[in-house]
Design an enzyme around this catalytic site. Structure first.
Site, PDB file in Angstrom:
ATOM      1  N   ASN A 210     -71.746  53.691  27.731  1.00 43.74           N
ATOM      2  CA  ASN A 210     -72.075  52.988  28.978  1.00 43.74           C
ATOM      3  C   ASN A 210     -71.508  51.577  28.846  1.00 43.74           C
ATOM      4  OD1 ASN A 210     -73.189  51.739  31.188  1.00 43.74           O
ATOM      5  ND2 ASN A 210     -75.288  51.702  30.373  1.00 43.74           N
TER       6      ASN A 210
ATOM      7  N   LYS B  55     -71.394  49.255  30.952  1.00 44.49           N
ATOM      8  CA  LYS B  55     -72.105  48.241  31.763  1.00 44.49           C
ATOM      9  C   LYS B  55     -71.080  47.369  32.492  1.00 44.49           C
ATOM     10  CE  LYS B  55     -75.745  48.300  28.339  1.00 44.49           C
ATOM     11  NZ  LYS B  55     -77.100  47.888  28.098  1.00 44.49           N
TER      12      LYS B  55
ATOM     13  N   HIS C 114     -80.770  54.185  35.048  1.00 44.47           N
ATOM     14  CA  HIS C 114     -80.706  53.302  33.874  1.00 44.47           C
ATOM     15  C   HIS C 114     -81.740  52.190  34.050  1.00 44.47           C
ATOM     16  CE1 HIS C 114     -79.287  50.413  30.935  1.00 44.47           C
ATOM     17  NE2 HIS C 114     -78.655  51.434  30.353  1.00 44.47           N
TER      18      HIS C 114
ATOM     19  N   GLU D 248     -81.651  49.170  33.547  1.00 45.53           N
ATOM     20  CA  GLU D 248     -81.153  47.939  34.195  1.00 45.53           C
ATOM     21  C   GLU D 248     -81.094  48.115  35.714  1.00 45.53           C
ATOM     22  OE1 GLU D 248     -77.697  47.571  31.691  1.00 45.53           O
ATOM     23  OE2 GLU D 248     -79.018  47.131  30.008  1.00 45.53           O
TER      24      GLU D 248
ATOM     25  N   GLU E 297     -84.324  56.270  26.805  1.00 45.71           N
ATOM     26  CA  GLU E 297     -83.895  54.939  26.403  1.00 45.71           C
ATOM     27  C   GLU E 297     -85.080  53.979  26.476  1.00 45.71           C
ATOM     28  OE1 GLU E 297     -79.380  54.484  26.935  1.00 45.71           O
ATOM     29  OE2 GLU E 297     -80.324  53.836  28.783  1.00 45.71           O
TER      30      GLU E 297
ATOM     31  N   GLY F   5     -79.958  46.981  24.136  1.00 46.31           N
ATOM     32  CA  GLY F   5     -79.251  45.714  24.015  1.00 46.31           C
ATOM     33  C   GLY F   5     -79.987  44.665  23.202  1.00 46.31           C
TER      34      GLY F   5
ATOM     35  N   SER G 168     -79.592  50.570  21.311  1.00 44.01           N
ATOM     36  CA  SER G 168     -79.037  49.976  20.101  1.00 44.01           C
ATOM     37  C   SER G 168     -78.588  51.012  19.071  1.00 44.01           C
ATOM     38  CB  SER G 168     -80.024  48.977  19.488  1.00 44.01           C
ATOM     39  OG  SER G 168     -80.274  47.919  20.412  1.00 44.01           O
TER      40      SER G 168
END
Ligand code: PEP
Length: 253
Positions: A9, A11, A95, A97, A166, A172, A211
């Site tokens: 991904n 991003k 996701h 985010e 996730e 991150g 991560s």
């Protein structure tokens, strides 16, 4: 046996030049027809570049989101059909985010999942708890809510799809879930789906994201319910991403 996948991904990262260098390095290392699917989910403007460089290779590509709408007055959205027109196979939906920064609710994520399927894409349905939710002992409650929102449409919506667990606190941040924590969450999710349709649950790849690095991938992927990874930061570094993909292939299960 369930299929495995390692998906990058990217991003909001990349440029024509850096993408080309990264994809060419991946092409050197990742052959066609390996036991672990490999793909990159790129920013929408780079789907054409991904197609041009990756077509006919062992590396798939896709988007990081998809509109819940087919067409019309939805400025800024990119439809599943548009993503598919560039030869994409995958679309990430839900996701964290998108959920936290852009306000995608469970209802919106379910609609995006359906839109991706209608376009013939394989949705990668992301779920996961925040640190506060984990510390409050609410991990399973949150995962159940997110999964049940999708299961309300019948377990068959997950047929041929992918789920990514996730934990938000691991994305991150450099903090990875332990392999035990990942396994527990994956087994819970598979069980929840299995209570509706055992066959779908058994065949469903559930990826871990948060991560993942070359140094921790093998341990995570050795878990019986961890079928590969959704990789953010480390997918921008060719050697790291290739090493993670290789770890999924050599995980002893
Ligand atoms: C992600 O973006 O899905 C992700 C898991 O990011 P990272 O690997 O950087 O934690």
């Amino acid at each position: 046996m369930r299929s495995k996948a390692v998906v990058g991904n990217w991003k909001l990262n990349g440029s024509l030049g850096s993408n080309e260098a990264l994809l060419k390095a991946l092409l050197q290392a990742i052959p066609q027809g390996g036991p672990v699917a490999c793909a990159v989910c790129v920013p929408a403007p780079y789907l054409a570049q991904a197609r041009d460089l990756l077509e006919g290779s062992g590396i798939g590509w896709g988007s990081q989101d998809v509109s819940r709408f087919e067409k019309g007055a939805y400025t800024g959205d990119v439809s599943g059909a548009m993503v598919a027109e560039f030869g994409s196979r995958y679309a990430i939906v839900g996701h964290s985010e998108r959920r936290t920064v852009f306000g995608d609710t469970d209802e919106v994520v379910v609609a995006k999942h359906a839109a991706a399927r209608r376009a013939g894409l394989t949705p990668i349905f992301c779920i996961g708890e925040t640190l506060g939710e984990r510390e409050a002992g609410r991990t399973e409650e949150v995962l159940a809510r997110q999964v049940d929102a999708l299961l309300a449409g019948g377990a068959e919506v997950l047929k041929g799809g992918i789920v990514a667990y996730e934990p938000v606190w691991a994305i991150g941040t450099g903090k990875t879930a332990t392999s035990q924590q990942a396994q527990e969450a994956h087994a819970f999710v598979r069980g929840r789906i299995g209570s509706k349709d055992r066959g779908v649950a058994e065949q469903l790849p559930i990826l871990y994201g948060g991560s993942v690095k070359a140094s921790n991938a093998a341990e995570l992927f050795a878990m019986p319910d961890v079928d590969g990874g959704l990789v953010g930061g480390a997918s921008l570094v060719a050697e790291e991403f290739v090493a993670i993909w290789r770890a999924a292939g050599s995980a002893g299960r």
